[in-house]
Design an enzyme around this catalytic site. Structure first.
Site, PDB file in Angstrom:
ATOM      1  CG  HIS A 161      -4.339  -4.738  11.505  1.00  0.00           C
ATOM      2  ND1 HIS A 161      -3.208  -5.339  10.986  1.00  0.00           N
ATOM      3  CD2 HIS A 161      -3.996  -3.437  11.706  1.00  0.00           C
ATOM      4  CE1 HIS A 161      -2.232  -4.437  10.887  1.00  0.00           C
ATOM      5  NE2 HIS A 161      -2.679  -3.283  11.313  1.00  0.00           N
TER       6      HIS A 161
ATOM      7  CB  CYS B 276      13.931  26.050   3.920  1.00  0.00           C
ATOM      8  SG  CYS B 276      15.093  27.013   4.912  1.00  0.00           S
ATOM      9  CG  MET B 277       8.847  24.034   0.337  1.00  0.00           C
ATOM     10  SD  MET B 277       7.856  25.076  -0.739  1.00  0.00           S
ATOM     11  CE  MET B 277       6.889  25.997   0.422  1.00  0.00           C
ATOM     12  CG  ASP B 278      12.106  24.153  -2.160  1.00  0.00           C
ATOM     13  OD1 ASP B 278      11.228  23.280  -2.227  1.00  0.00           O
ATOM     14  OD2 ASP B 278      11.884  25.372  -2.301  1.00  0.00           O
TER      15      ASP B 278
ATOM     16  CE  LYS C 205      -0.404  -0.338   5.033  1.00  0.00           C
ATOM     17  NZ  LYS C 205      -1.162  -0.980   6.112  1.00  0.00           N
TER      18      LYS C 205
ATOM     19  CE1 TYR D 157      12.230  32.023   5.238  1.00  0.00           C
ATOM     20  CE2 TYR D 157      12.338  29.633   5.070  1.00  0.00           C
ATOM     21  CZ  TYR D 157      12.161  30.873   4.465  1.00  0.00           C
ATOM     22  OH  TYR D 157      11.911  30.954   3.133  1.00  0.00           O
TER      23      TYR D 157
ATOM     24  NE  ARG E  35      -6.945   0.176  10.736  1.00  0.00           N
ATOM     25  CZ  ARG E  35      -5.689  -0.005  10.336  1.00  0.00           C
ATOM     26  NH1 ARG E  35      -4.804   0.975  10.462  1.00  0.00           N
ATOM     27  NH2 ARG E  35      -5.297  -1.157   9.825  1.00  0.00           N
TER      28      ARG E  35
ATOM     29  NE  ARG F 255      -3.180  -8.177   7.245  1.00  0.00           N
ATOM     30  CZ  ARG F 255      -3.870  -8.659   8.278  1.00  0.00           C
ATOM     31  NH1 ARG F 255      -4.568  -9.787   8.167  1.00  0.00           N
ATOM     32  NH2 ARG F 255      -3.872  -8.020   9.429  1.00  0.00           N
TER      33      ARG F 255
END
Ligand SMILES: *Cc1c(COP(=O)(O)O)cnc(C)c1O
Length: 375
Positions: free
Chosen positions: A166, A316-318, A39, A269, A134, A225
């Protein structure tokens, strides 16, 4: 070449995958078949390459979370058994049948809806909620539970081939959790046996995840599994895993710039890091948009020339910055950085630094990160 093409990439070692599968297979009882849990794009590794490799190894069972993933696996594995663990909208019943997929049935209501839409019988396994809370049929005792399941066997549009549950805490060595898991196990086999006695002898019964498969394999299970251990991580780090496993994914990036900073200079930042003395700082082309958690700001480490270097300031983001002062080699732009994987820094260890699990890290490596297959 990689350095030119990619700013951040994940190397997927299919030999490690094969090694892990064989290790788990050795631990499984003779009659228990291996079901590869693929998955979430094979836990972020790329389901196409992973499923192809597993097929070559004779793995014939695959588990996914939804129909889209099931079809993606079907595209690679034409004859395999593909099992949907989670919810599929009942309108999709004709597609489930058309692509020969097996669906988990979580309630009587759901079964009825599925049958309303089905044009031909849908293969399914009954899901029992024995303690995970669940999804699945719940009830206080096995007798009542079995009775609740009986109407399913009169539904012409269901082809019931198995029953499963499960575990909630199979990865825990705590005595109470071990007991809880045993109760869950007893519950499913009691229901399975009662159904058999009533003439509904199902071909499949399964409850083991990775943890149960290696800690306490049950020889009555027809399928196991297996997810996380196949990818080389622990179900419950730092609890040791009793089989030899190797991380399949190694996440890498490169250095774009190296500079010297002096006492009082700030990094990133929010100015959360201020140098107290002269340091060498390297900027790395990876950030939270790649799935490298911002929560690792000021906490994580990454390998530069094999030396663990601390993250300084915020991720940071990148991009992010590492203190490479202690690396004896001459660090230069273009040098490779190993963020985690088959090395001293594992996804499990990084996860433990900010309160999550290795599962979340590998699944969270984002789409813009190319997966490079290594064998
Ligand atoms: C994800 C999942 C598994 C695999 O769990 P691991 O801990 O990764 O082995 C097994 N069964 C179900 C129902 C799951 O959702």
């Amino acid at each position: 070449m990689k350095k030119i093409l990619h700013r951040a990439w994940a190397e997927i070692n299919l030999n490690a995958l094969a090694h892990n599968v064989e290790e788990v297979r050795k631990a499984l009882p003779e009659k228990t078949e291996y079901m590869a849990v693929v998955k979430a794009n094979a836990y972020g590794h790329g389901d196409e390459a992973v499923c192809r490799k597993l097929s070559e190894m004779g793995v014939n069972w695959f588990a996914v979370s939804n129909l889209e993933e099931a079809l993606s696996v079907r595209h690679v594995c034409h004859d395999a058994e593909i099992f949907i663990l989670g919810y599929t909208p009942p309108e999709c019943a004709p597609d489930i049948a058309k692509y020969n997929i097996i669906q988990g049935i979580v309630s009587l209501e759901y079964a009825k809806e599925l049958c309303q839409y089905a044009e031909s019988p849908v293969r399914c396994h009954i899901k029992l909620d024995t303690g995970m809370g669940r999804i699945g049929f719940r009830s206080r005792d096995a007798l009542t539970c079995t009775e609740e399941l009986l109407p399913l066997f009169d539904m012409k549009m269901l082809s019931i081939e198995g029953i499963y549950t499960h575990f909630a805490a199979a990865d825990s060595p705590e005595e109470e959790d071990v007991l809880y898991t045993r109760q869950q196990e007893e519950r499913i086999f009691e229901v399975y046996d009662r159904l058999s006695d009533m003439g509904h002898k199902l071909p499949h019964v399964h409850c083991m995840n990775s943890a149960a498969s290696v800690y306490k394999p049950n020889e009555r299970c027809t399928l196991a599994r297996v997810g996380i251990i196949m990818y080389g991580l622990s179900p419950n780090y730092p609890v040791p895993v009793p089989v030899d496993i190797k991380p399949v994914m190694t996440f890498k990036s490169v250095i774009s710039q190296v500079k010297t900073v002096y006492a009082g200079d700030c990094i990133s930042y929010g100015r959360t890091y201020t140098a107290s003395e002269e340091r060498r700082i390297a900027t790395v082309t990876v950030g939270y948009a790649d799935g490298y958690a911002r929560l690792l700001s000021g906490k994580g480490k990454a390998l530069v020339h094999g030396v663990p270097c601390p993250i300084v300031g915020r991720v940071c983001m990148d991009q992010m910055m590492l203190d490479v002062t202690d690396v004896p080699a001459d660090v230069q732009s273009g040098d490779e950085v190993t963020l985690f994987g088959d090395c001293d820094i594992t996804a499990d260890w990084l996860a433990s630094l900010y309160g999550t699990i290795g599962y979340e890290i590998i699944c969270g490596i984002s789409k813009r990160v190319p997966r490079i297959i290594a064998e």
